[in-house]
Design an enzyme around this catalytic site. Structure first.
Site, PDB file in Angstrom:
ATOM      1  N   CYS A  58      41.745  30.200  31.667  1.00  0.00           N
ATOM      2  CA  CYS A  58      40.317  30.532  31.847  1.00  0.00           C
ATOM      3  C   CYS A  58      39.679  30.394  30.470  1.00  0.00           C
ATOM      4  O   CYS A  58      39.436  31.385  29.786  1.00  0.00           O
ATOM      5  CB  CYS A  58      40.159  31.962  32.335  1.00  0.00           C
ATOM      6  SG  CYS A  58      41.102  32.309  33.806  1.00  0.00           S
ATOM      7  N   ALA A  83      36.847  28.670  29.015  1.00  0.00           N
ATOM      8  CA  ALA A  83      35.480  28.492  28.536  1.00  0.00           C
ATOM      9  C   ALA A  83      34.845  29.829  28.134  1.00  0.00           C
ATOM     10  O   ALA A  83      35.122  30.838  28.785  1.00  0.00           O
ATOM     11  CB  ALA A  83      34.644  27.843  29.631  1.00  0.00           C
ATOM     12  N   PRO A  84      34.027  29.869  27.078  1.00  0.00           N
ATOM     13  CA  PRO A  84      33.558  28.762  26.236  1.00  0.00           C
ATOM     14  C   PRO A  84      34.468  28.410  25.063  1.00  0.00           C
ATOM     15  O   PRO A  84      34.058  27.696  24.152  1.00  0.00           O
ATOM     16  CB  PRO A  84      32.222  29.311  25.718  1.00  0.00           C
ATOM     17  CG  PRO A  84      32.449  30.789  25.601  1.00  0.00           C
ATOM     18  CD  PRO A  84      33.375  31.151  26.732  1.00  0.00           C
ATOM     19  N   ASP A 142      38.983  25.372  33.079  1.00  0.00           N
ATOM     20  CA  ASP A 142      38.011  26.347  33.583  1.00  0.00           C
ATOM     21  C   ASP A 142      37.370  25.767  34.838  1.00  0.00           C
ATOM     22  O   ASP A 142      37.422  24.558  35.075  1.00  0.00           O
ATOM     23  CB  ASP A 142      36.935  26.648  32.531  1.00  0.00           C
ATOM     24  CG  ASP A 142      36.290  28.027  32.749  1.00  0.00           C
ATOM     25  OD1 ASP A 142      36.666  28.979  32.050  1.00  0.00           O
ATOM     26  OD2 ASP A 142      35.416  28.136  33.635  1.00  0.00           O
ATOM     27  N   ASP A 190      43.080  34.600  30.353  1.00  0.00           N
ATOM     28  CA  ASP A 190      42.009  35.500  29.905  1.00  0.00           C
ATOM     29  C   ASP A 190      41.056  35.641  31.101  1.00  0.00           C
ATOM     30  O   ASP A 190      40.034  34.977  31.186  1.00  0.00           O
ATOM     31  CB  ASP A 190      41.302  34.865  28.691  1.00  0.00           C
ATOM     32  CG  ASP A 190      40.313  35.810  28.061  1.00  0.00           C
ATOM     33  OD1 ASP A 190      40.543  37.028  28.098  1.00  0.00           O
ATOM     34  OD2 ASP A 190      39.292  35.323  27.525  1.00  0.00           O
ATOM     35  N   CYS A 235      38.646  41.786  29.112  1.00  0.00           N
ATOM     36  CA  CYS A 235      37.792  42.607  28.234  1.00  0.00           C
ATOM     37  C   CYS A 235      37.376  43.871  28.997  1.00  0.00           C
ATOM     38  O   CYS A 235      36.231  44.286  28.977  1.00  0.00           O
ATOM     39  CB  CYS A 235      36.605  41.829  27.692  1.00  0.00           C
ATOM     40  SG  CYS A 235      35.628  41.035  28.937  1.00  0.00           S
TER      41      CYS A 235
HETATM   42  C1  SAM Z   1      36.643  36.022  30.301  1.00  0.00           C
HETATM   43  S1  SAM Z   1      35.980  34.461  30.563  1.00  0.00           S
HETATM   44  C2  SAM Z   1      36.937  33.481  29.477  1.00  0.00           C
HETATM   45  C3  SAM Z   1      36.534  33.563  28.037  1.00  0.00           C
HETATM   46  C4  SAM Z   1      37.313  32.585  27.167  1.00  0.00           C
HETATM   47  N1  SAM Z   1      38.739  32.732  27.309  1.00  0.00           N
HETATM   48  C5  SAM Z   1      36.934  32.730  25.730  1.00  0.00           C
HETATM   49  O1  SAM Z   1      37.602  33.471  24.989  1.00  0.00           O
HETATM   50  O2  SAM Z   1      35.956  32.107  25.314  1.00  0.00           O
HETATM   51  C6  SAM Z   1      36.650  34.027  32.089  1.00  0.00           C
HETATM   52  C7  SAM Z   1      36.518  32.567  32.460  1.00  0.00           C
HETATM   53  O3  SAM Z   1      37.253  32.370  33.660  1.00  0.00           O
HETATM   54  C8  SAM Z   1      36.651  31.325  34.366  1.00  0.00           C
HETATM   55  N2  SAM Z   1      37.186  31.376  35.737  1.00  0.00           N
HETATM   56  C9  SAM Z   1      36.785  32.099  36.791  1.00  0.00           C
HETATM   57  N3  SAM Z   1      37.543  31.877  37.856  1.00  0.00           N
HETATM   58  C10 SAM Z   1      38.482  30.995  37.480  1.00  0.00           C
HETATM   59  C11 SAM Z   1      39.564  30.349  38.124  1.00  0.00           C
HETATM   60  N4  SAM Z   1      39.845  30.610  39.391  1.00  0.00           N
HETATM   61  N5  SAM Z   1      40.300  29.491  37.427  1.00  0.00           N
HETATM   62  C12 SAM Z   1      40.038  29.255  36.114  1.00  0.00           C
HETATM   63  N6  SAM Z   1      39.016  29.828  35.440  1.00  0.00           N
HETATM   64  C13 SAM Z   1      38.254  30.681  36.116  1.00  0.00           C
HETATM   65  C14 SAM Z   1      35.173  31.596  34.214  1.00  0.00           C
HETATM   66  O4  SAM Z   1      34.405  30.421  34.412  1.00  0.00           O
HETATM   67  C15 SAM Z   1      35.114  32.091  32.763  1.00  0.00           C
HETATM   68  O5  SAM Z   1      34.791  31.018  31.903  1.00  0.00           O
END
Ligand code: SAM
Length: 479
Positions: A314, A316-317, A338, A382, A435
């Protein structure tokens, strides 16, 4: 399967009832020339369109004709009102002689902005908070609101005293750590009798959230967490150790007049005061990334090595992806996936600013059809979460901490963990991070998933409580 976008779309649930009212007839001004006017429209966009303050600011950037100081005041008021709305509503309702439903929602927004300035902002004289808010009613074309605004703000003003106490009491509004402003009368539930009720109204959180926190932490801890999320955020920088050492960056920032100190993680630097981000030297040159210290702990716990094959599921960004790449000295491969194409692009922008080339981005869908096929040495999950550990940075998030959203998130978190564990090499390691400091989406959930993977175990867990000293969060290392 629940899709993440379904969850994130449910913004602003707290104010659902007022959304149906036709307050959006208020026309946006061609140019914003006062901080209070901008704050009012930012709040209206949030109320009527579920639009985050930062997104509206970006969308209206060409219309904003304000000094940096006025911009900061507009942010302070709009973010403060979203955070402290329940406290403000308690004060307003106590002085209102008609039911709240009889007040137009946009007028309620205006009242909140005025009461926020009166009660929470020491630097604004009371008479200015009242007169500027009354005047703003006229400026937005609502002369008829002026009388009520004037009456409510004056009577709230009469409730305020200059006395302060250091502990919760039924007539005390929390302002900052150990600073409570006394009112002439008891407006909140007595904290000795109804602790959750007092914390909820006085610190401005849903009562269910306060009850939940109080079931896990003592009242002093809940008070410090609730207060910490209401104050200005502390910012941390992550040194890009491929470009400079932490000492070099500390010296460079100090020479530019910025007060900084080394943080607890090997790369972290704490900014002692709020500074405009554009004044931070070295950002464009890729010398650092803005990242909370507790989030840096995730990359450090996974500790990816040069030449390894790593999956950031996961990603992005890309704040953590780029950290992983820095730890790998930009050698090896990181597959950064992502479900959001727009956010995926941000990973590439961040990697390019930091001079990192070992990251390969890949869009995946929630059904798993486009997942990478290889086995990985190290995986970071994450996961999307309730954000309960970062409520200070996401002022609206506290109003969305709901049981049913948590259950939807838990399904996503479980799916993500199962997917990742299936693609981990037998000797590989995985970090699960959120988080949030809620055990239901952290250790409890992870342990449940691991019952299906008996060969794996948790070898280290880090729980960061909010404010001790940075944002809240959780990480577990699984082998
Ligand atoms: C907590 S944020 C990640 C922040 C990132 N790791 C960073 O440190 O910049 C969670 C991310 O999970 C993505 N997400 C949600 N459902 C998901 C899925 N089923 N598979 C992969 N990514 C997913 C969202 O688009 C979002 O960007």
């Amino acid at each position: 399967m629940v899709v993440w976008s379904d969850v994130v779309m449910k913004k602003n649930v707290w104010e659902d009832q007022s959304k149906s009212r036709p307050a959006d007839e208020l026309a946006l001004p061609q140019y914003f020339r006062s901080a209070r006017q901008l704050a009012f429209f930012l709040l209206e966009a949030y109320r009527t369109e579920d639009q985050f303050v930062a997104d509206s600011l970006q969308q209206w950037s060409r219309r904003i004709d304000l000094s940096q100081q006025d911009r900061r005041l507009a942010m302070e008021i709009s973010i403060g009102v979203i955070r402290r709305q329940l406290t403000l509503d308690t004060l307003i309702e106590s002085q209102l002689t008609r039911p709240r439903e009889k007040v137009e929602p946009a007028l309620w927004t205006l009242l909140r902005t005025g009461v926020y300035q009166l009660v929470m902002l020491d630097q604004i004289p009371d008479h200015a908070a009242v007169s500027e808010t009354v005047e703003l009613a006229g400026k937005v074309g609502r002369e008829r609101w002026k009388k009520l605004v004037n009456a409510i703000l004056r009577s709230v003003g009469r409730l305020l005293t200059t006395d302060e106490v250091t502990e919760p009491q039924a007539n005390a509004v929390p302002l900052s750590a150990q600073r409570f402003r006394c009112l002439t009368t008891d407006l909140f539930p007595d904290p000795k009798v109804d602790q959750a009720g007092y914390f909820s109204r006085a610190f401005s959180y849903p009562q269910s959230v306060m009850t939940d926190w109080l079931s896990r932490y003592d009242s002093q801890q809940v008070q410090s967490i609730a207060q910490w999320f209401n104050q200005r955020n502390t910012l941390y920088l992550r040194t890009n150790l491929l470009q400079n050492s932490r000492d070099e960056l500390l010296n460079e920032l100090q020479s530019a007049g910025i007060a900084v100190s080394p943080g607890a993680e090997p790369q972290s630097i704490r900014l002692e005061n709020a500074v405009p981000l554009e004044s931070l030297v070295g950002f464009d040159a890729g010398k650092f990334t803005i990242q909370d210290e507790s989030a840096m702990a995730a990359g450090n716990l996974l500790s990816p090595q040069p030449e390894e094959t790593v999956w950031d599921l996961c990603a992005a960004p890309g704040t953590k992806t780029t950290h992983l790449a820095e730890l790998m000295f930009n050698r090896g491969t990181i597959v950064a996936t992502d479900v959001s194409p727009d956010r995926l692009e941000k990973i590439e922008q961040n990697a390019s600013r930091l001079g990192l080339t070992c990251i390969r981005t890949q869009l995946i869908n929630t059904r798993g059809a486009t997942l990478p096929e290889e086995q990985f040495d190290a995986i970071l999950v994450d996961a999307p979460c309730s954000n309960s550990g970062v409520l200070g940075k996401r002022p609206e998030a506290r109003w969305r901490l709901e049981e049913h959203s948590l259950q939807e998130l838990q399904k996503i978190q479980q799916d993500l963990l199962q997917t990742a564990l299936r693609q981990l090499k037998p000797e590989g390691r995985l970090v699960y991070s959120t988080c949030s400091f809620d055990p239901r989406e952290n250790g409890e959930l992870l342990k449940k998933v691991l019952t299906q993977f008996p060969e794996r175990q948790i070898v280290q867990e880090n729980l960061h409580l909010p404010g001790a000293p940075s944002d809240g969060g959780y990480q577990a290392l699984v082998r």
